[in-house]
Design a protein around this motif. Structure first.
Motif, PDB file in Angstrom:
ATOM      1  N   TYR A 264       0.835  -1.207   0.000  1.00 27.83           N
ATOM      2  CA  TYR A 264       0.000   0.000   0.000  1.00 27.83           C
ATOM      3  C   TYR A 264       0.873   1.262   0.000  1.00 27.83           C
ATOM      4  N   ARG A 265       1.912   1.242   0.854  1.00 28.08           N
ATOM      5  CA  ARG A 265       2.792   2.419   0.916  1.00 28.08           C
ATOM      6  C   ARG A 265       3.443   2.668  -0.455  1.00 28.08           C
ATOM      7  N   ARG A 266       3.900   1.570  -1.094  1.00 30.31           N
ATOM      8  CA  ARG A 266       4.563   1.701  -2.398  1.00 30.31           C
ATOM      9  C   ARG A 266       3.593   2.216  -3.459  1.00 30.31           C
ATOM     10  N   GLU A 267       2.340   1.783  -3.356  1.00 28.76           N
ATOM     11  CA  GLU A 267       1.321   2.231  -4.326  1.00 28.76           C
ATOM     12  C   GLU A 267       1.073   3.736  -4.225  1.00 28.76           C
ATOM     13  N   ILE A 268       0.919   4.225  -2.973  1.00 33.16           N
ATOM     14  CA  ILE A 268       0.506   5.629  -2.853  1.00 33.16           C
ATOM     15  C   ILE A 268       1.682   6.618  -2.890  1.00 33.16           C
ATOM     16  N   LEU A 269       2.909   6.089  -2.740  1.00 34.08           N
ATOM     17  CA  LEU A 269       4.087   6.965  -2.673  1.00 34.08           C
ATOM     18  C   LEU A 269       4.164   7.961  -3.849  1.00 34.08           C
ATOM     19  N   PRO A 270       4.091   7.492  -5.119  1.00 36.05           N
ATOM     20  CA  PRO A 270       4.195   8.461  -6.219  1.00 36.05           C
ATOM     21  C   PRO A 270       3.029   9.455  -6.242  1.00 36.05           C
ATOM     22  N   ALA A 271       1.860   9.009  -5.796  1.00 34.31           N
ATOM     23  CA  ALA A 271       0.698   9.911  -5.812  1.00 34.31           C
ATOM     24  C   ALA A 271       0.875  11.043  -4.796  1.00 34.31           C
ATOM     25  N   VAL A 272       1.477  10.719  -3.642  1.00 33.12           N
ATOM     26  CA  VAL A 272       1.706  11.761  -2.630  1.00 33.12           C
ATOM     27  C   VAL A 272       2.760  12.751  -3.148  1.00 33.12           C
ATOM     28  N   LEU A 273       3.805  12.207  -3.790  1.00 36.31           N
ATOM     29  CA  LEU A 273       4.822  13.094  -4.381  1.00 36.31           C
ATOM     30  C   LEU A 273       4.182  13.988  -5.454  1.00 36.31           C
ATOM     31  N   HIS A 274       3.315  13.407  -6.269  1.00 32.82           N
ATOM     32  CA  HIS A 274       2.655  14.158  -7.344  1.00 32.82           C
ATOM     33  C   HIS A 274       1.918  15.365  -6.780  1.00 32.82           C
ATOM     34  N   ARG A 275       1.211  15.126  -5.673  1.00 35.55           N
ATOM     35  CA  ARG A 275       0.436  16.205  -5.057  1.00 35.55           C
ATOM     36  C   ARG A 275       1.374  17.282  -4.471  1.00 35.55           C
ATOM     37  N   ALA A 276       2.456  16.819  -3.831  1.00 34.97           N
ATOM     38  CA  ALA A 276       3.407  17.779  -3.236  1.00 34.97           C
ATOM     39  C   ALA A 276       4.109  18.591  -4.325  1.00 34.97           C
ATOM     40  N   MET A 277       4.464  17.915  -5.438  1.00 32.59           N
ATOM     41  CA  MET A 277       5.114  18.627  -6.544  1.00 32.59           C
ATOM     42  C   MET A 277       4.181  19.696  -7.114  1.00 32.59           C
ATOM     43  N   ALA A 278       2.927  19.322  -7.322  1.00 32.48           N
ATOM     44  CA  ALA A 278       1.967  20.279  -7.914  1.00 32.48           C
ATOM     45  C   ALA A 278       1.848  21.515  -7.027  1.00 32.48           C
ATOM     46  N   ARG A 279       1.798  21.280  -5.713  1.00 31.54           N
ATOM     47  CA  ARG A 279       1.631  22.403  -4.791  1.00 31.54           C
ATOM     48  C   ARG A 279       2.902  23.273  -4.753  1.00 31.54           C
ATOM     49  N   ALA A 280       4.068  22.614  -4.735  1.00 28.44           N
ATOM     50  CA  ALA A 280       5.336  23.374  -4.691  1.00 28.44           C
ATOM     51  C   ALA A 280       5.523  24.174  -5.982  1.00 28.44           C
ATOM     52  N   VAL A 281       5.184  23.571  -7.127  1.00 26.86           N
ATOM     53  CA  VAL A 281       5.307  24.273  -8.415  1.00 26.86           C
ATOM     54  C   VAL A 281       4.378  25.491  -8.442  1.00 26.86           C
ATOM     55  N   ARG A 282       3.154  25.302  -7.974  1.00 26.57           N
ATOM     56  CA  ARG A 282       2.209  26.442  -7.958  1.00 26.57           C
ATOM     57  C   ARG A 282       2.756  27.572  -7.097  1.00 26.57           C
ATOM     58  N   ARG A 283       3.305  27.213  -5.938  1.00 26.55           N
ATOM     59  CA  ARG A 283       3.825  28.259  -5.044  1.00 26.55           C
ATOM     60  C   ARG A 283       5.065  28.934  -5.646  1.00 26.55           C
ATOM     61  N   ALA A 284       5.893  28.152  -6.333  1.00 27.66           N
ATOM     62  CA  ALA A 284       7.089  28.738  -6.969  1.00 27.66           C
ATOM     63  C   ALA A 284       6.662  29.724  -8.055  1.00 27.66           C
ATOM     64  N   ARG A 285       5.635  29.342  -8.815  1.00 26.69           N
ATOM     65  CA  ARG A 285       5.149  30.246  -9.870  1.00 26.69           C
ATOM     66  C   ARG A 285       4.567  31.517  -9.267  1.00 26.69           C
ATOM     67  N   GLU A 286       3.796  31.361  -8.198  1.00 26.17           N
ATOM     68  CA  GLU A 286       3.214  32.540  -7.540  1.00 26.17           C
ATOM     69  C   GLU A 286       4.323  33.442  -7.009  1.00 26.17           C
ATOM     70  N   ALA A 287       5.373  32.806  -6.439  1.00 26.96           N
ATOM     71  CA  ALA A 287       6.487  33.592  -5.879  1.00 26.96           C
ATOM     72  C   ALA A 287       7.218  34.332  -6.993  1.00 26.96           C
ATOM     73  N   THR A 288       7.308  33.703  -8.183  1.00 28.76           N
ATOM     74  CA  THR A 288       7.977  34.355  -9.313  1.00 28.76           C
ATOM     75  C   THR A 288       7.170  35.560  -9.764  1.00 28.76           C
ATOM     76  N   VAL A 289       5.856  35.381  -9.860  1.00 27.65           N
ATOM     77  CA  VAL A 289       4.978  36.475 -10.306  1.00 27.65           C
ATOM     78  C   VAL A 289       5.067  37.636  -9.330  1.00 27.65           C
ATOM     79  N   GLN A 290       5.003  37.304  -8.017  1.00 26.45           N
ATOM     80  CA  GLN A 290       5.042  38.368  -7.002  1.00 26.45           C
ATOM     81  C   GLN A 290       6.383  39.087  -7.016  1.00 26.45           C
ATOM     82  N   GLY A 291       7.461  38.333  -7.334  1.00 22.35           N
ATOM     83  CA  GLY A 291       8.803  38.916  -7.305  1.00 22.35           C
ATOM     84  C   GLY A 291       9.094  39.803  -8.514  1.00 22.35           C
ATOM     85  N   MET A 292       8.262  39.708  -9.587  1.00 21.07           N
ATOM     86  CA  MET A 292       8.531  40.476 -10.816  1.00 21.07           C
ATOM     87  C   MET A 292       8.233  41.957 -10.642  1.00 21.07           C
TER      88      MET A 292
END
Ligand SMILES: Cc1cc2nc3c(=O)[nH]c(=O)nc-3n(C[C@H](O)[C@H](O)[C@H](O)COP(=O)(O)OP(=O)(O)OC[C@H]3O[C@@H](n4cnc5c(N)ncnc54)[C@H](O)[C@@H]3O)c2cc1C
Length: 292
Positions: A264-292
Motif C-alpha cells: 500500500y505504501r509503495r502504491e501511494i508513494l508516487p501519488a503523494v509526491l505528485h500532489r506535493a510537486m503540484a503544490r510546490a510548483v504552484r507556489r514557486a510560480r506565484e512567488a515568481t509572479v510576485q517577485g517580478m
C-alpha cells in the motif's frame, strides 16, 4: 521504582545531571510520547531531566539567512508563528498536520525529531530544507545534518548524554522558490503513512534546484535522490509528471506495520509526491509572479 524528576533552569545544569548516569536518564520535553513509554513500562529510567524551565531552548531567531529554532519550540508555535509561516511555510504546514491542538500545544520540535516515530511529520521537511541539528553534551557541541540524524525506527544519531539545543534552517530567497509538505494518514490525528516534502526553484519554464524527502515509507525518513534526478532540469509544465513521480519508489524500501502494508505504501508513494510537486510548483510560480 521511584523516578527522580529534575527541573533545571539552565542547559549547563541539565547536561551536568544527564552526564552523571546517561544510560539511566531520559530528557523530558513535552512528554507526549515519553509519558506513553513510561506508563506502558517500555522505558524505566531512574532520572527524568525536564527541559521546560530552560528559556533559551524556546527561542526563535533569524541571523545571517539562517533561522534557529530552539529545541523546546512547540509544534503549535511552528504552526502559528508569523516568522515561521512566512520563512518556512512547509514547516508550518507539516506542524499543522500533527495530531490535534492539545498534542501540538505540548509537543516540541526536538521531541518530534528525537522520538523518531515512523511517519513523524517534521523530519522530511527538515531534510529537504537542509537543516542541521545542534547537539550538546558535557563533552562539547556538535552539529548533525538532518539527513544523517534519523537511523531507524525510534533511533537517532544522538548519544545518551546529548541534548538537542536547536535546529538551524537556511532561509531560501522568496523569489521563484516553492515548498510543500503533503501527507496521507489513516485518520487526521495520525502520523503519516507517507509524508513527502518538496522544495524547488522555478527557473523560467524548467525546474532548477530541487530537494525531496520522504517519511513514513521506510524505517527512517530519507532524501529522495532518484526522484530529484527525475525532475531536475525538466520542463515545469504540468500534465505528464506522474511518470516522473514513479522514480521515488527507487529511493526507499517500503515497510509493513500495523497501519499499512508495504504494498500500500509503495502504491501511494508516487501519488503523494505528485500532489506535493503540484503544490510546490504552484507556489514557486506565484512567488515568481510576485517577485517580478
Ligand atoms: C495522540 C497523538 C497523536 C500524534 N500524532 C502525530 C502526528 O500526526 N504526527 C507526528 O509527527 N507526531 C504525532 N504524534 C507524536 C508527537 O508529535 C510526539 O509525541 C511529540 O512530537 C513528542 O514531543 P514531546 O515534546 O512531547 O517529546 P517527549 O515525549 O517529551 O520526548 C520524546 C523523546 O524525545 C527525547 N527528547 C525530547 N526532547 C529532546 C531534546 N531536546 N534533546 C534530546 N532528546 C530529547 C525524549 O527523551 C524522548 O525520548 C502524536 C502523539 C500523540 C500522543
Amino acid at each position: 521504582m521511584e523516578v527522580h524528576l529534575h527541573q533545571p533552569e539552565t542547559l549547563e545544569e541539565a547536561l551536568e545531571i544527564l552526564s552523571r548516569d546517561p544510560e539511566n536518564a531520559k530528557v523530558l520535553a513535552g512528554g507526549q510520547s515519553l509519558m506513553v513509554l513510561l506508563r506502558s513500562g517500555l522505558l524505566r529510567p531512574d532520572h527524568l531531566v525536564s527541559l521546560r524551565r530552560i528559556e533559551k531552548l524556546q527561542a526563535v531567531a533569524v541571523r545571517d539567512n539562517v533561522i534557529r529554532l530552539g529545541a523546546m519550540v512547540t509544534i503549535r508555535a511552528l504552526e502559528t508563528s508569523p516568522v515561521v509561516r512566512q520563512a518556512l511555510p512547509m514547516i508550518s504546514e507539516a506542524a499543522a498536520s500533527i495530531g490535534s491542538i492539545p498534542i501540538r500545544n505540548l509537543g516540541t520540535l526536538a521531541g518530534n525529531l528525537c522520538h523518531a516515530l515512523i511517519g513523524a511529520d517534521l523530519p522530511p521537511s527538515l531534510i529537504a530544507l537542509g537543516a542541521t541539528i545542534r547537539v550538546v553534551s558535557a563533552r562539547g557541541r556538535r552539529t548533525i545534518a538532518a539527513e544523517q540524524f534519523f537511523r531507524g525506527v525510534m533511533q537517532t544519531a544522538l548519544e545518551a548524554d546529548e541534548i538537542v539545543e536547536a535546529i538551524d534552517i537556511p532561509l531560501l530567497p522568496l523569489d521563484g522558490w516553492g515548498q510543500a509538505y503533503v501527507k496521507v494518514s489513516q485518520r487526521t490525528v495520525d502520523p503519516a503513512l507517507i509524508g513527502v516534502a518538496v522544495v524547488l526553484r522555478a527557473e523560467g519554464s524548467t525546474i532548477g534546484d530541487i530537494a525531496i524527502a520522504v517519511g513514513g515509507a521506510g524505517e527512517a525518513p530519507v532524501r529522495a535522490c532518484c526522484a530529484e534526478r527525475a525532475f531536475r532540469g525538466q520542463p515545469i509544465s504540468w500534465g505528464d509528471q506522474f511518470e516522473r513521480c514513479l522514480a521515488i519508489r527507487d529511493d526507499v524500501e517500503c515497510i509493513a506495520d500495523t497501519h499499512a502494508s508495504a504494498w500500500y505504501r509503495r502504491e501511494i508513494l508516487p501519488a503523494v509526491l505528485h500532489r506535493a510537486m503540484a503544490r510546490a510548483v504552484r507556489r514557486a510560480r506565484e512567488a515568481t509572479v510576485q517577485g517580478m
